[in-house]
Scaffold this motif. Sequence first.
Motif, PDB file in Angstrom:
ATOM      1  N   TRP A 120     -41.038 -39.807 -15.819  1.00  0.00           N
ATOM      2  CA  TRP A 120     -41.786 -40.557 -14.677  1.00  0.00           C
ATOM      3  C   TRP A 120     -41.487 -42.366 -13.866  1.00  0.00           C
ATOM      4  CZ3 TRP A 120     -48.105 -39.503 -14.191  1.00  0.00           C
ATOM      5  CH2 TRP A 120     -48.593 -37.859 -14.939  1.00  0.00           C
ATOM      6  N   GLN A 121     -39.653 -41.883 -14.187  1.00  0.00           N
ATOM      7  CA  GLN A 121     -39.347 -42.660 -13.581  1.00  0.00           C
ATOM      8  C   GLN A 121     -39.181 -42.531 -12.021  1.00  0.00           C
ATOM      9  OE1 GLN A 121     -39.073 -46.121 -14.514  1.00  0.00           O
ATOM     10  NE2 GLN A 121     -41.026 -45.659 -15.575  1.00  0.00           N
ATOM     11  N   PRO A 122     -38.855 -43.288 -11.083  1.00  0.00           N
ATOM     12  CA  PRO A 122     -37.757 -42.923  -9.980  1.00  0.00           C
ATOM     13  C   PRO A 122     -36.419 -41.962 -10.030  1.00  0.00           C
ATOM     14  CG  PRO A 122     -38.403 -45.411  -9.843  1.00  0.00           C
ATOM     15  CD  PRO A 122     -38.917 -45.324 -11.653  1.00  0.00           C
ATOM     16  N   ILE A 123     -36.375 -40.976  -8.756  1.00  0.00           N
ATOM     17  CA  ILE A 123     -34.621 -40.836  -8.313  1.00  0.00           C
ATOM     18  C   ILE A 123     -34.505 -40.602  -7.152  1.00  0.00           C
ATOM     19  CG2 ILE A 123     -33.780 -38.939  -8.611  1.00  0.00           C
ATOM     20  CD1 ILE A 123     -35.751 -37.083 -10.415  1.00  0.00           C
ATOM     21  N   SER A 124     -33.365 -42.082  -6.487  1.00  0.00           N
ATOM     22  CA  SER A 124     -33.463 -42.060  -5.557  1.00  0.00           C
ATOM     23  C   SER A 124     -31.932 -42.287  -5.003  1.00  0.00           C
ATOM     24  CB  SER A 124     -33.420 -44.287  -6.103  1.00  0.00           C
ATOM     25  OG  SER A 124     -33.190 -44.677  -4.367  1.00  0.00           O
ATOM     26  N   GLY A 125     -32.338 -41.702  -3.512  1.00  0.00           N
ATOM     27  CA  GLY A 125     -31.065 -41.364  -3.833  1.00  0.00           C
ATOM     28  C   GLY A 125     -31.330 -40.190  -1.801  1.00  0.00           C
ATOM     29  N   GLY A 178     -25.974 -25.066   2.129  1.00  0.00           N
ATOM     30  CA  GLY A 178     -25.214 -25.568   1.403  1.00  0.00           C
ATOM     31  C   GLY A 178     -26.570 -27.186   1.374  1.00  0.00           C
ATOM     32  N   VAL A 179     -26.752 -27.255  -0.010  1.00  0.00           N
ATOM     33  CA  VAL A 179     -27.923 -28.597  -0.251  1.00  0.00           C
ATOM     34  C   VAL A 179     -26.749 -29.756  -1.666  1.00  0.00           C
ATOM     35  CG1 VAL A 179     -30.116 -29.386  -0.693  1.00  0.00           C
ATOM     36  CG2 VAL A 179     -30.077 -27.635   0.237  1.00  0.00           C
ATOM     37  N   ILE A 180     -26.355 -30.618  -0.880  1.00  0.00           N
ATOM     38  CA  ILE A 180     -25.883 -31.806  -2.448  1.00  0.00           C
ATOM     39  C   ILE A 180     -27.202 -32.859  -2.255  1.00  0.00           C
ATOM     40  CG2 ILE A 180     -24.449 -32.923  -2.102  1.00  0.00           C
ATOM     41  CD1 ILE A 180     -22.193 -31.344  -0.733  1.00  0.00           C
ATOM     42  N   ILE A 181     -27.443 -33.018  -3.410  1.00  0.00           N
ATOM     43  CA  ILE A 181     -28.443 -34.470  -3.628  1.00  0.00           C
ATOM     44  C   ILE A 181     -27.546 -35.249  -4.745  1.00  0.00           C
ATOM     45  CG2 ILE A 181     -30.396 -35.087  -4.649  1.00  0.00           C
ATOM     46  CD1 ILE A 181     -31.510 -32.225  -4.655  1.00  0.00           C
ATOM     47  N   SER A 182     -27.161 -36.697  -3.942  1.00  0.00           N
ATOM     48  CA  SER A 182     -26.749 -37.757  -5.115  1.00  0.00           C
ATOM     49  C   SER A 182     -27.978 -38.443  -5.060  1.00  0.00           C
ATOM     50  CB  SER A 182     -25.763 -37.744  -4.140  1.00  0.00           C
ATOM     51  OG  SER A 182     -25.160 -39.740  -4.566  1.00  0.00           O
ATOM     52  N   ALA A 183     -28.263 -39.004  -6.577  1.00  0.00           N
ATOM     53  CA  ALA A 183     -29.094 -39.967  -6.406  1.00  0.00           C
ATOM     54  C   ALA A 183     -29.080 -40.534  -8.226  1.00  0.00           C
ATOM     55  CB  ALA A 183     -30.836 -39.043  -6.870  1.00  0.00           C
ATOM     56  N   LYS A 184     -29.881 -41.980  -7.720  1.00  0.00           N
ATOM     57  CA  LYS A 184     -30.138 -42.600  -9.290  1.00  0.00           C
ATOM     58  C   LYS A 184     -30.745 -42.457 -10.526  1.00  0.00           C
ATOM     59  CE  LYS A 184     -27.705 -46.488  -7.565  1.00  0.00           C
ATOM     60  NZ  LYS A 184     -25.870 -46.724  -7.908  1.00  0.00           N
ATOM     61  N   HIS A 185     -31.164 -42.295 -10.966  1.00  0.00           N
ATOM     62  CA  HIS A 185     -32.204 -42.044 -12.105  1.00  0.00           C
ATOM     63  C   HIS A 185     -32.587 -42.759 -12.534  1.00  0.00           C
ATOM     64  CE1 HIS A 185     -31.983 -37.308 -11.595  1.00  0.00           C
ATOM     65  NE2 HIS A 185     -31.331 -37.956 -10.962  1.00  0.00           N
ATOM     66  N   TYR A 186     -33.860 -43.482 -12.254  1.00  0.00           N
ATOM     67  CA  TYR A 186     -33.563 -44.915 -13.246  1.00  0.00           C
ATOM     68  C   TYR A 186     -34.041 -44.899 -14.466  1.00  0.00           C
ATOM     69  CZ  TYR A 186     -33.074 -47.365  -8.709  1.00  0.00           C
ATOM     70  OH  TYR A 186     -32.094 -48.119  -8.000  1.00  0.00           O
ATOM     71  N   CYS A 187     -34.484 -43.229 -14.839  1.00  0.00           N
ATOM     72  CA  CYS A 187     -35.009 -43.742 -15.859  1.00  0.00           C
ATOM     73  C   CYS A 187     -33.711 -43.837 -17.212  1.00  0.00           C
ATOM     74  CB  CYS A 187     -35.448 -41.995 -16.757  1.00  0.00           C
ATOM     75  SG  CYS A 187     -33.479 -40.668 -16.009  1.00  0.00           S
ATOM     76  N   MET A 188     -32.386 -43.671 -16.684  1.00  0.00           N
ATOM     77  CA  MET A 188     -31.392 -43.782 -16.760  1.00  0.00           C
ATOM     78  C   MET A 188     -31.300 -45.899 -16.995  1.00  0.00           C
ATOM     79  SD  MET A 188     -29.925 -40.941 -18.364  1.00  0.00           S
ATOM     80  CE  MET A 188     -27.521 -41.324 -17.463  1.00  0.00           C
ATOM     81  N   ILE A 189     -31.160 -46.394 -15.842  1.00  0.00           N
ATOM     82  CA  ILE A 189     -30.528 -47.010 -15.494  1.00  0.00           C
ATOM     83  C   ILE A 189     -32.203 -48.272 -16.079  1.00  0.00           C
ATOM     84  CG2 ILE A 189     -30.621 -49.229 -13.902  1.00  0.00           C
ATOM     85  CD1 ILE A 189     -30.278 -46.634 -11.755  1.00  0.00           C
ATOM     86  N   ALA A 190     -32.934 -48.277 -16.122  1.00  0.00           N
ATOM     87  CA  ALA A 190     -34.302 -48.897 -16.668  1.00  0.00           C
ATOM     88  C   ALA A 190     -34.043 -49.253 -18.266  1.00  0.00           C
ATOM     89  CB  ALA A 190     -35.591 -48.390 -16.350  1.00  0.00           C
ATOM     90  N   ARG A 191     -33.501 -47.718 -18.869  1.00  0.00           N
ATOM     91  CA  ARG A 191     -33.825 -47.483 -20.556  1.00  0.00           C
ATOM     92  C   ARG A 191     -32.617 -47.922 -20.470  1.00  0.00           C
ATOM     93  NH1 ARG A 191     -33.980 -42.188 -21.021  1.00  0.00           N
ATOM     94  NH2 ARG A 191     -34.323 -42.169 -23.229  1.00  0.00           N
ATOM     95  N   GLY A 192     -31.616 -48.499 -19.878  1.00  0.00           N
ATOM     96  CA  GLY A 192     -29.888 -49.015 -20.596  1.00  0.00           C
ATOM     97  C   GLY A 192     -29.286 -48.141 -20.756  1.00  0.00           C
TER      98      GLY A 192
END
Length: 227
Positions: A120-125, A178-192
Amino acid sequence: MKSSNGNGTIATRSDGPLSVQHVAFDANGNMPLSEQERQAMIEQLEHKFAEVMDILRIDRTSDPNSRETPRRLARMWVNELFIGRYTPPPPVTIFPNRREVNELIISKGIKVMSVCSHHWQPISGTCTIGYMPDKSIIGLSKLTRIVEWFSRRGQIQEEMGEQIADYLEELLRPRALGVIISAKHYCMIARGVEADHEHSDMVTSVMRGQLQHDANLRNEFLRLAIP
Ligand SMILES: [Zn+2]
């Protein structure tokens, strides 16, 4: 009563007034609720978020920053972050492909603002959609609405791409998609887990029709899609 959950499977709910607490479906599924049902959901959630804050020992009576937080959270989750679960698909107009366009039509930089189902953390991209029409074309602004509808749910990036592709395939019956998604996952970033911000993007791609089988076309799409 039956309703499509937007990814090709069918969710069933019993007839009669919907009891929101007893009908469960996938985090990235869809089952439209009425305004009153969403309001009832917000009221229930407000109490639960207050309990969560109590357990976390956050003083929500005297801390002015926390006083209205249960209500803010409840509204935000129902009306914004998960709104794609509870609303019908956006209205979309399909136009005939009168000029018989048979080249790729590409829309880049479509905003993706989602929430990961696991944490339940943001995915932004961003999302890039390309298609080669057959009989139908769609206004580019509608692609934005469709991506928003699928992303405003608890998501897994891989499944989000597949859901968007399934939906567009059914809508447009394109020769290629074609569908390409590129995103940052804040569950990864926030948890280090991934400390380096610049290298924490996840990229997924879904290729359908001629994009799946024709390597030249796929290369052209990738060259145009990726800056
Ligand atoms: Zn996660």
